[in-house]
Design a protein around this motif. Structure first.
Motif, PDB file in Angstrom:
ATOM      1  N   LEU A 269     -60.448  36.998  -5.139  1.00  0.00           N
ATOM      2  CA  LEU A 269     -60.239  37.122  -3.815  1.00  0.00           C
ATOM      3  C   LEU A 269     -60.705  35.826  -3.166  1.00  0.00           C
ATOM      4  CD1 LEU A 269     -61.132  40.739  -3.176  1.00  0.00           C
ATOM      5  CD2 LEU A 269     -58.942  39.894  -3.740  1.00  0.00           C
ATOM      6  N   ARG A 270     -61.866  35.317  -3.584  1.00  0.00           N
ATOM      7  CA  ARG A 270     -62.258  34.167  -3.157  1.00  0.00           C
ATOM      8  C   ARG A 270     -61.594  33.094  -3.370  1.00  0.00           C
ATOM      9  NH1 ARG A 270     -65.592  31.295  -0.256  1.00  0.00           N
ATOM     10  NH2 ARG A 270     -66.651  29.519  -0.816  1.00  0.00           N
ATOM     11  N   ARG A 271     -61.091  33.027  -4.653  1.00  0.00           N
ATOM     12  CA  ARG A 271     -60.144  31.903  -5.110  1.00  0.00           C
ATOM     13  C   ARG A 271     -58.804  31.897  -3.824  1.00  0.00           C
ATOM     14  NH1 ARG A 271     -55.626  32.895  -9.512  1.00  0.00           N
ATOM     15  NH2 ARG A 271     -55.149  34.228  -7.943  1.00  0.00           N
ATOM     16  N   ASN A 272     -58.398  33.055  -3.644  1.00  0.00           N
ATOM     17  CA  ASN A 272     -57.344  33.079  -2.786  1.00  0.00           C
ATOM     18  C   ASN A 272     -57.540  32.606  -1.403  1.00  0.00           C
ATOM     19  OD1 ASN A 272     -55.836  34.256  -5.015  1.00  0.00           O
ATOM     20  ND2 ASN A 272     -55.860  36.238  -4.162  1.00  0.00           N
ATOM     21  N   SER A 273     -58.727  32.990  -0.877  1.00  0.00           N
ATOM     22  CA  SER A 273     -59.154  32.389   0.566  1.00  0.00           C
ATOM     23  C   SER A 273     -59.265  30.927   0.245  1.00  0.00           C
ATOM     24  CB  SER A 273     -60.597  32.869   0.514  1.00  0.00           C
ATOM     25  OG  SER A 273     -61.231  32.664   1.945  1.00  0.00           O
ATOM     26  N   VAL A 274     -59.623  30.550  -0.578  1.00  0.00           N
ATOM     27  CA  VAL A 274     -59.805  28.825  -0.905  1.00  0.00           C
ATOM     28  C   VAL A 274     -58.262  28.475  -0.839  1.00  0.00           C
ATOM     29  CG1 VAL A 274     -60.156  26.924  -2.345  1.00  0.00           C
ATOM     30  CG2 VAL A 274     -61.920  28.787  -2.159  1.00  0.00           C
ATOM     31  N   LEU A 275     -57.240  28.980  -1.578  1.00  0.00           N
ATOM     32  CA  LEU A 275     -55.696  28.462  -1.379  1.00  0.00           C
ATOM     33  C   LEU A 275     -55.365  28.868  -0.135  1.00  0.00           C
ATOM     34  CD1 LEU A 275     -54.817  30.001  -4.846  1.00  0.00           C
ATOM     35  CD2 LEU A 275     -54.588  27.871  -3.990  1.00  0.00           C
ATOM     36  N   GLU A 276     -55.786  29.780   0.756  1.00  0.00           N
ATOM     37  CA  GLU A 276     -55.508  29.851   2.176  1.00  0.00           C
ATOM     38  C   GLU A 276     -55.937  28.853   2.947  1.00  0.00           C
ATOM     39  OE1 GLU A 276     -53.368  31.926   3.920  1.00  0.00           O
ATOM     40  OE2 GLU A 276     -52.850  32.485   1.935  1.00  0.00           O
ATOM     41  N   ASP A 277     -57.289  28.270   2.784  1.00  0.00           N
ATOM     42  CA  ASP A 277     -57.866  27.252   3.558  1.00  0.00           C
ATOM     43  C   ASP A 277     -56.992  26.162   3.188  1.00  0.00           C
ATOM     44  OD1 ASP A 277     -59.922  28.978   4.684  1.00  0.00           O
ATOM     45  OD2 ASP A 277     -61.375  28.395   3.137  1.00  0.00           O
ATOM     46  N   MET A 278     -56.603  25.641   1.849  1.00  0.00           N
ATOM     47  CA  MET A 278     -55.778  24.669   1.626  1.00  0.00           C
ATOM     48  C   MET A 278     -54.454  24.505   2.318  1.00  0.00           C
ATOM     49  SD  MET A 278     -56.420  24.112  -2.584  1.00  0.00           S
ATOM     50  CE  MET A 278     -55.488  22.597  -2.632  1.00  0.00           C
ATOM     51  N   ARG A 279     -53.877  25.580   2.383  1.00  0.00           N
ATOM     52  CA  ARG A 279     -52.646  25.566   3.158  1.00  0.00           C
ATOM     53  C   ARG A 279     -52.758  25.295   4.629  1.00  0.00           C
ATOM     54  NH1 ARG A 279     -50.092  31.346   2.835  1.00  0.00           N
ATOM     55  NH2 ARG A 279     -48.256  30.295   3.897  1.00  0.00           N
ATOM     56  N   ARG A 280     -53.867  25.848   5.276  1.00  0.00           N
ATOM     57  CA  ARG A 280     -54.132  25.670   6.617  1.00  0.00           C
ATOM     58  C   ARG A 280     -54.517  24.112   6.749  1.00  0.00           C
ATOM     59  NH1 ARG A 280     -56.777  29.475   7.441  1.00  0.00           N
ATOM     60  NH2 ARG A 280     -58.734  28.690   6.898  1.00  0.00           N
ATOM     61  N   ASN A 281     -55.284  23.622   5.762  1.00  0.00           N
ATOM     62  CA  ASN A 281     -55.619  22.095   6.158  1.00  0.00           C
ATOM     63  C   ASN A 281     -54.599  21.199   5.676  1.00  0.00           C
ATOM     64  OD1 ASN A 281     -58.234  22.942   6.754  1.00  0.00           O
ATOM     65  ND2 ASN A 281     -59.145  22.811   4.693  1.00  0.00           N
ATOM     66  N   ASN A 282     -53.681  21.655   4.670  1.00  0.00           N
ATOM     67  CA  ASN A 282     -52.750  20.860   4.151  1.00  0.00           C
ATOM     68  C   ASN A 282     -51.458  20.794   5.724  1.00  0.00           C
ATOM     69  OD1 ASN A 282     -50.706  19.743   2.355  1.00  0.00           O
ATOM     70  ND2 ASN A 282     -49.369  21.306   2.588  1.00  0.00           N
ATOM     71  N   ARG A 283     -51.497  21.665   6.336  1.00  0.00           N
ATOM     72  CA  ARG A 283     -50.722  21.794   7.641  1.00  0.00           C
ATOM     73  C   ARG A 283     -51.121  20.725   8.657  1.00  0.00           C
ATOM     74  NH1 ARG A 283     -50.136  27.293   6.443  1.00  0.00           N
ATOM     75  NH2 ARG A 283     -51.732  27.883   7.916  1.00  0.00           N
ATOM     76  N   ASP A 284     -52.592  20.920   8.657  1.00  0.00           N
ATOM     77  CA  ASP A 284     -53.409  19.938   9.628  1.00  0.00           C
ATOM     78  C   ASP A 284     -53.468  18.740   8.981  1.00  0.00           C
ATOM     79  OD1 ASP A 284     -53.381  22.461  11.179  1.00  0.00           O
ATOM     80  OD2 ASP A 284     -55.409  22.912  10.628  1.00  0.00           O
ATOM     81  N   GLY A 285     -53.153  18.283   7.968  1.00  0.00           N
ATOM     82  CA  GLY A 285     -53.342  16.895   7.485  1.00  0.00           C
ATOM     83  C   GLY A 285     -54.643  16.649   7.016  1.00  0.00           C
ATOM     84  N   LEU A 286     -55.444  17.393   6.826  1.00  0.00           N
ATOM     85  CA  LEU A 286     -56.911  17.115   6.290  1.00  0.00           C
ATOM     86  C   LEU A 286     -57.132  16.774   4.800  1.00  0.00           C
ATOM     87  CD1 LEU A 286     -58.616  19.855   8.536  1.00  0.00           C
ATOM     88  CD2 LEU A 286     -58.214  17.483   9.073  1.00  0.00           C
ATOM     89  N   LEU A 287     -55.862  17.114   3.939  1.00  0.00           N
ATOM     90  CA  LEU A 287     -56.077  16.929   2.444  1.00  0.00           C
ATOM     91  C   LEU A 287     -55.546  15.722   1.781  1.00  0.00           C
ATOM     92  CD1 LEU A 287     -54.654  20.159   1.419  1.00  0.00           C
ATOM     93  CD2 LEU A 287     -57.217  19.809   2.111  1.00  0.00           C
ATOM     94  N   LYS A 288     -56.150  15.103   0.961  1.00  0.00           N
ATOM     95  CA  LYS A 288     -55.655  13.746   0.337  1.00  0.00           C
ATOM     96  C   LYS A 288     -54.495  14.050  -0.143  1.00  0.00           C
ATOM     97  CE  LYS A 288     -59.422  11.071   0.733  1.00  0.00           C
ATOM     98  NZ  LYS A 288     -58.913   9.692   1.250  1.00  0.00           N
ATOM     99  N   GLY A 289     -53.999  15.186  -0.717  1.00  0.00           N
ATOM    100  CA  GLY A 289     -52.615  15.315  -1.455  1.00  0.00           C
ATOM    101  C   GLY A 289     -51.886  15.760  -0.525  1.00  0.00           C
ATOM    102  N   LYS A 290     -50.444  16.188  -1.074  1.00  0.00           N
ATOM    103  CA  LYS A 290     -49.468  16.625  -0.007  1.00  0.00           C
ATOM    104  C   LYS A 290     -49.028  17.858  -0.989  1.00  0.00           C
ATOM    105  CE  LYS A 290     -49.822  13.845   3.576  1.00  0.00           C
ATOM    106  NZ  LYS A 290     -50.301  14.541   4.647  1.00  0.00           N
ATOM    107  N   TYR A 291     -48.817  19.059  -0.560  1.00  0.00           N
ATOM    108  CA  TYR A 291     -48.632  20.024  -1.229  1.00  0.00           C
ATOM    109  C   TYR A 291     -47.472  21.042  -0.537  1.00  0.00           C
ATOM    110  CZ  TYR A 291     -53.248  18.995  -3.035  1.00  0.00           C
ATOM    111  OH  TYR A 291     -54.416  17.952  -3.427  1.00  0.00           O
ATOM    112  N   ASP A 292     -46.621  21.699  -1.621  1.00  0.00           N
ATOM    113  CA  ASP A 292     -45.890  22.503  -1.189  1.00  0.00           C
ATOM    114  C   ASP A 292     -46.388  24.063  -0.538  1.00  0.00           C
ATOM    115  OD1 ASP A 292     -43.005  23.638  -0.939  1.00  0.00           O
ATOM    116  OD2 ASP A 292     -43.843  24.863  -2.226  1.00  0.00           O
TER     117      ASP A 292
END
Length: 932
Positions: A269-292
């Motif tokens: 469940l915590r892993r999935n929370s991290v993935l949700e954070d990645m989705r949000r940060n991906n949309r906000d341009g805070l990540l080094k990589g670009k993800y689908d």
């Protein structure tokens, strides 16, 4: 006046005067109040600024310089051992599994999953995140406590903060250090350095330290770019509570052995929370990589299947422990206790050892084959056990038949000998490098209890027999050292004659040979090759016990404290460490040069720098013998694998195809057959870079329980032979090189002296220059014999006079009355032939070596004993003419076997119950002293 007052009153009532006054005062207030507020704010700001500066100065003055953090960061890493190629891992020391990565080895998926859950503003914050701090305070106010430390803060908390009891103090110092660290490492390169250190430092549960160890420990992934988004996210999720979220601890084992973490487990469940954070940060341009985004969402449904890297058992675990101690000596100083050298387990050293992994596997295989076995020792179980080791009647009939026995229907092999353990060490005797080290027959095997002794075990697999405790009795395996001492000192040569006759050395100590025979005159060469005990004790007596102890120590042997064994030291009754004995043999092999054993070739630190050996390192050697004396001994021992010289021990000759490889071999069996040993070496290869192998085998029981009717020649020697065949396979055949300073000379085959007029057989023998015998054979003298009656000749015998040589031992050992006394006792029996019992040990007379087995020099002791009677009683010269006077009676000539008055030798201070028996071929069944 009233008018004036009235006017003022009207103005008061109407408020006109008041209005005017009020208007003037309000204008002043409008000007003053902003100035007052500005001044107040300035003062408060100044106070706050001064307070902040003072607080920063107060809290920051005792903190470490953050610049040194990343420059000198010292990760606790396991020390890893490798074989001599540097490719085969043997073992790892330390509980922290860690592999330090560089930033270039960390993919974006790992960086982004980590920053998403731990510090989404990491790449641009100043080391701390004020908004996160305020958010944490707000959540705390509503009972939702959470952390607010950035990645930089977490790093400095682990490495740059001193111990403190105040949470407020710690947080203030944490922020100060985080800011200072960011300032010292500015920009993108600085951020890369900080997050790399962070990912290498963190604990991920399952004894995994650092992201690399975690990826391998949980998923078997060594290249982090192969991690899936789900895997990277769950590794990042673990950081919040590593022990609680340990994946192995949270996994369930499936029927097929697979480890799976349930989809509703808290860590998933915590892993999935991290993935949700990645989705949000991906949309906000805070990540080094670009993800689908859809791929990140789909990753939340990925099952968590673990594929932990297989942690195989250590290779050569006894050897690994020896390396650990030697590493401590190198790192922390000679003689350092392991408990005081933490760096051995945490320093991240790469240690390339001297071990040959292929040889080690061979050693362990043959030890298991010969001394271990199945839990239920039946014939079928034994056959299956050997088959698992690759030994079948077809693939290896030689060793198969030795282990199983000659019968195909009944178990008659070595399993009934009550021998449950064995050890083997092989060393390159030119360098001292240990090639093979098995301190028991199987480190990971089960203990075998001794039913006769509570608390003792026949087989204690983790006890290192080779180097631990007070050692083991070498038995006859000590004899080469014993004889070499005399050869080196000049008191003995390879041709020295030692009478193999029962002798009381004092205190009732009367050693005997294993088969109970007494063979009379034997030379040192044959006495050693056939492991006769009585001559070996005489050699020790000639050298002197204290001299033996002193010189044995020169060969690297250590004895128990207050050792005083008496002359029984000559047959190996004093315990030594088998590893030291093998090195001593290596000194003989290398021309008298003893190379100190070593187990490490190279040590590299965690930064890849070689810390050992240094340029000043020189091999540690000593010279307990000379090349000449050592060559004489090597030449004797090499005869043991030559069928022309020893048709019993030579069954263990080393073959290279159809060619016999020059090699030495000596065995030893202790009293009560508690310890069985076999040691030998092959000629050195021409290539100085190839190992010159000396190997030794010990077999016995961990608790020193005696074996049952099994000798070293039957158990230790076959293991040695099987290993040496493997170790030398495919290598060129070379011979032992003769050094300058030795001479070959012909000697009497029985007495070892220069051939005399009645010598019937000679042999070529090798000598250190200056030690060739100068005395002509004195053991055979002339007698006149009647050719008809074969009696002592007199003038009136029926035949003619014939002068022949006969045995005369009256001059043997003339300088040692005690030896001479027992020589004559034996001679009095030997005159009547072989098989005659008697003497102090009730031994049996025998030719060398044994009637019905092998008589290399014939059924003789070099000549016959002289007749004891003449054909008549007439002696002397016949009268010139007949005389009527009667011929007076005369006394016959006495037989020259007079026994001089003996002078007893001093009583030894320690008297063993019996001599150390050597390995020996079976004697005729009529002997009650037959041993096997």
């Amino acid at each position: 006046m009233q008018t004036s007052l009235a006017r003022r009153e009207r103005r008061r009532r109407n408020g006109t005067g008041t209005h005017r006054r009020g208007g003037g005062s309000g204008s002043r207030v409008a000007v003053v109040l902003p100035l007052f507020l500005l001044g107040t704010f300035f003062v408060l700001s100044l106070v706050t600024f001064v307070g902040a500066v003072q607080m920063y100065s107060a809290y920051g003055k005792d903190l470490q310089d953050p610049k040194a953090l990343l420059q000198n960061i010292d990760f606790s890493q396991q020390t890893v051992l490798y074989d001599r190629t540097g490719r085969v891992q043997l073992a790892a020391f330390g509980s922290e599994h860690r592999r330090v990565l560089k930033f270039a080895e960390i993919p974006n998926i790992v960086l982004d999953s980590t920053t998403s859950t731990e510090d989404k503003t990491f790449w641009y914050n100043t080391g701390f995140d004020p908004a996160a701090v305020l958010s944490a305070f707000r959540d705390a106010a509503f009972g939702r406590s959470r952390g607010a430390s950035t990645i930089t803060q977490q790093l400095v908390r682990q490495r740059l903060l001193p111990p403190t009891t105040s949470t407020v103090d710690r947080k203030i110092k944490e922020i100060i250090q985080a800011v200072r660290l960011t300032q010292e490492y500015p920009g993108e390169p600085g951020k890369q350095s900080i997050i790399t250190a962070y990912l290498n430092l963190n604990f991920y549960g399952n004894q995994s330290y650092g992201i690399a160890a975690a990826a391998e420990g949980y998923f078997g992934v060594t290249d982090l770019s192969k991690l899936t988004p789900a895997q990277a996210a769950i590794l990042a999720a673990i950081l919040q509570a590593p022990s609680y979220y340990d994946l192995v601890a949270n996994a369930d084992e499936m029927a097929d052995g697979t480890l799976v973490v349930a989809p509703d487990a808290p860590i998933v469940l915590r892993r999935n929370s991290v993935l949700e954070d990645m989705r949000r940060n991906n949309r906000d341009g805070l990540l080094k990589g670009k993800y689908d985004d859809a791929a990140l969402l789909a990753a939340e449904s990925d099952p968590v299947v673990l594929h932990p890297a297989a942690h195989s058992a250590n290779i050569a675990p006894h050897f690994d422990l020896v390396v650990r101690q030697q590493l401590a000596d190198l790192i922390c100083g000679q003689g350092t206790d392991l408990a005081d050298c933490e760096a051995v387990d945490t320093g991240g050293y790469k240690v390339v050892t001297t071990l040959d992994a292929k040889m080690q596997a061979s050693a362990e295989r043959w030890l298991k084959a010969y001394v271990l076995g199945p839990n239920q020792p039946t014939l079928d179980a034994d056959i299956a056990y050997l088959a698992d080791l690759g030994i079948t009647a077809k693939s290896d009939p030689y060793n198969y038949s030795r282990i199983i026995g000659p019968s195909s229907t009944s178990k008659t092999g070595l399993r009934s000998g009550n021998i449950h353990n064995g050890a083997l060490i092989a060393v390159d005797y030119r360098t001292g490098q240990v090639l093979t080290y098995a301190g028991s027959a199987g480190f990971y095997e089960k203990t075998v209890k001794d039913p006769a002794k509570v608390g003792f075990s026949y087989f204690d697999p983790q006890y290192d027999v080779l180097s631990s405790g007070i050692g083991r009795q070498p038995g006859s395996a000590f004899k080469p050292i014993n004889y070499l001492i005399g050869i080196q000192d000049g008191s003995l040569t390879a041709s020295s004659m030692l009478m193999d006759v029962a002798t009381d050395f004092g205190g009732g100590y009367i050693p005997h040979d294993a088969d109970g025979y007494e063979r009379g005159p034997v030379r040192v060469r044959e006495a050693l090759q056939y492991s006769l005990n009585i001559p070996a004790v005489k050699a020790a007596s000639i050298s002197g016990v204290q001299r033996e102890i002193q010189r044995a120590r020169d060969f690297g042997l250590t004895f128990p404290a207050n050792t005083n064994p008496g002359v029984s030291i000559g047959v190996g009754t004093v315990e030594v460490h088998p590893a030291d004995l093998v090195s001593a043999y290596g000194a003989i092999a290398d021309g008298g040069t003893l190379a100190q054993r070593s187990v490490i070739l190279q040590v590299t630190n965690a930064k890849g720098l070689i810390v050992w050996p240094t340029s000043s390192e020189a091999p540690k050697v000593s010279h307990p013998s000379t090349p000449q004396a050592s060559y004489v001994m090597t030449n004797i021992l090499a005869g043991n694998t030559d069928p022309a010289q020893n048709n019993w021990w030579s069954q263990y000759k080393i073959m290279a195809g159809n060619t016999r490889r020059p090699a030495t071999l000596k065995t030893g069996t202790s009293d009560q057959t508690e310890d069985l040993m076999a040691v030998g070496y092959v000629a050195p290869p021409s290539d100085s870079g190839s190992p010159a192998i000396v190997a030794g085998v010990w077999a016995g029981n961990s608790d020193r329980a005696p074996g049952k009717s099994v000798m070293s020649l039957e158990l230790a020697a076959p293991i040695w032979h099987a290993f040496m065949q493997d170790a030398t396979a495919g290598t060129p055949v070379t011979d032992f090189k003769q050094p300058d300073g030795v001479t070959w000379a012909a000697v009497d085959a029985y007495s070892g002296m220069l051939p005399g007029p009645y010598t019937t057989k000679t042999v070529k023998e090798v000598f250190v220059n200056g030690t060739v015998p100068n005395q002509v054979d004195t053991t055979k003298i002339s007698f006149d014999i009647d050719t008809v009656s074969n009696t002592l000749w007199t003038y009136d015998c029926p035949g003619t006079k014939d002068t022949k040589g006969f045995l005369d031992f009256s001059k043997v050992d003339s300088n040692n009355p005690n030896f001479q006394k027992y020589d004559q006792i034996w001679a009095s029996r030997a005159q009547t032939g072989v098989g005659k019992r008697g003497g102090p040990g009730n031994g049996t007379t025998m030719y060398f070596y044994q009637v019905g087995f092998w008589l290399p020099f014939g059924a003789t002791w070099g000549a016959d004993f002289p007749p004891t009677t003449s054909c008549t009683q007439n002696t002397g010269t016949p009268p010139p003419s007949p005389s009527p006077s009667p011929t007076p009676d005369v006394t016959p000539t006495p037989v020259p076997t007079a026994t001089p008055t003996p002078t007893p030798t001093p009583k030894p201070t320690a008297t063993p119950s019996s001599s150390s028996p050597s390995s020996s071929p079976p004697a005729p069944s009529s002997s009650s002293l037959t041993t096997h």
